[in-house]
Design a protein around this motif. Sequence first.
Motif, PDB file in Angstrom:
ATOM      1  N   ASP A  33       0.868  -1.181   0.000  1.00 27.90           N
ATOM      2  CA  ASP A  33       0.000   0.000   0.000  1.00 27.90           C
ATOM      3  C   ASP A  33       0.899   1.223   0.000  1.00 27.90           C
ATOM      4  O   ASP A  33       1.879   1.265   0.737  1.00 27.90           O
ATOM      5  CB  ASP A  33      -0.913   0.004   1.234  1.00 27.90           C
ATOM      6  N   GLU A  34       0.592   2.206  -0.841  1.00 28.32           N
ATOM      7  CA  GLU A  34       1.462   3.386  -0.905  1.00 28.32           C
ATOM      8  C   GLU A  34       1.305   4.285   0.311  1.00 28.32           C
ATOM      9  O   GLU A  34       2.179   5.111   0.587  1.00 28.32           O
ATOM     10  CB  GLU A  34       1.207   4.178  -2.192  1.00 28.32           C
ATOM     11  N   GLU A  35       0.218   4.151   1.061  1.00 26.75           N
ATOM     12  CA  GLU A  35      -0.010   5.004   2.225  1.00 26.75           C
ATOM     13  C   GLU A  35       0.650   4.414   3.465  1.00 26.75           C
ATOM     14  O   GLU A  35       0.290   3.331   3.922  1.00 26.75           O
ATOM     15  CB  GLU A  35      -1.507   5.170   2.472  1.00 26.75           C
ATOM     16  N   ALA A  36       1.620   5.145   4.016  1.00 30.33           N
ATOM     17  CA  ALA A  36       2.367   4.671   5.178  1.00 30.33           C
ATOM     18  C   ALA A  36       1.444   4.379   6.362  1.00 30.33           C
ATOM     19  O   ALA A  36       1.633   3.383   7.069  1.00 30.33           O
ATOM     20  CB  ALA A  36       3.435   5.693   5.582  1.00 30.33           C
ATOM     21  N   SER A  86       5.737  -0.256  -0.339  1.00 34.94           N
ATOM     22  CA  SER A  86       4.983   0.932  -0.711  1.00 34.94           C
ATOM     23  C   SER A  86       4.557   0.940  -2.169  1.00 34.94           C
ATOM     24  O   SER A  86       3.773   1.796  -2.582  1.00 34.94           O
ATOM     25  CB  SER A  86       5.793   2.191  -0.400  1.00 34.94           C
ATOM     26  N   ASP A  87       5.065   0.000  -2.960  1.00 34.23           N
ATOM     27  CA  ASP A  87       4.645  -0.072  -4.363  1.00 34.23           C
ATOM     28  C   ASP A  87       4.806  -1.503  -4.879  1.00 34.23           C
ATOM     29  O   ASP A  87       5.344  -2.371  -4.198  1.00 34.23           O
ATOM     30  CB  ASP A  87       5.409   0.925  -5.239  1.00 34.23           C
ATOM     31  N   ARG A  90      -0.176   0.982   5.848  1.00 35.70           N
ATOM     32  CA  ARG A  90       0.802  -0.094   6.071  1.00 35.70           C
ATOM     33  C   ARG A  90       1.061  -0.294   7.553  1.00 35.70           C
ATOM     34  O   ARG A  90       1.070  -1.422   8.052  1.00 35.70           O
ATOM     35  CB  ARG A  90       2.129   0.214   5.356  1.00 35.70           C
ATOM     36  N   THR A 138       6.075  -5.130   4.702  1.00 32.77           N
ATOM     37  CA  THR A 138       5.322  -4.131   3.952  1.00 32.77           C
ATOM     38  C   THR A 138       6.130  -3.597   2.784  1.00 32.77           C
ATOM     39  O   THR A 138       7.362  -3.636   2.786  1.00 32.77           O
ATOM     40  CB  THR A 138       4.900  -2.945   4.847  1.00 32.77           C
TER      41      THR A 138
END
Length: 162
Positions: A32-35, A55-56, A38, A53
Motif C-alpha cells: 500500500d502506498e499510504e504509510a 509501498s509499491d 501499512r 510491507t
Amino acid sequence: GALCGSLQPPDPPGSRSARRSGIKALRILVIDEEALVREALQRVLAESSVVTTASDTAQGLALLGESPTDLVIIDVVLPAVDGVAAIRQIRRDYPSIRVVAIAGSGNSGLSSYRPDAISTNAYLAACSAAGAHGTLAKPFETSELRALIERVFAQQASYPCK
C-alpha cells in the motif's frame, strides 16, 4: 456463510499456539502506498502473523521473490503498476499465495469518501476478475479483515462441510 467447525488441526497438548481468532501464524505482505495504512495493518496483523510491507508493486514483487509468503494484502491504487495488474502477476508467478485486494479513496479524505462509490466497487470487481481471493473496501474494521482472511484460507481447505 458460516464455516463448519475448525479447519485447523488441533494443537498438540502443551504447545503454545500463535493463532488468534482462528488465524494461524501467516506470512503476510502488505502493499500500500499510504504509510499510515501499512503501519496500521502491520500493527493489527503482527499479533498473529509475520508482516512485511511495501509501498509499491515493484518493492512488493521483490519481497515476494526473497521470502515465502502466504498472503498478500494489496491496495488497488498504486504508483506505476496498479493493484489489478499486480494481482494478475502475483497469481501467475505465485499461484499458491492468497491475495486480498483493498480499495478506497485514501487521498480524498474521510469526509468525502464513500465505500459504496462506483469506482471502489469497480476496482474491487476488477481485482476479483484478476484473481484476488477476497476484497475489502476502505475504511474497514479489524474484525472484517480478520474474518475475510479466515474465509480466504478456508476456501483452500478440502474438508467437506456436512
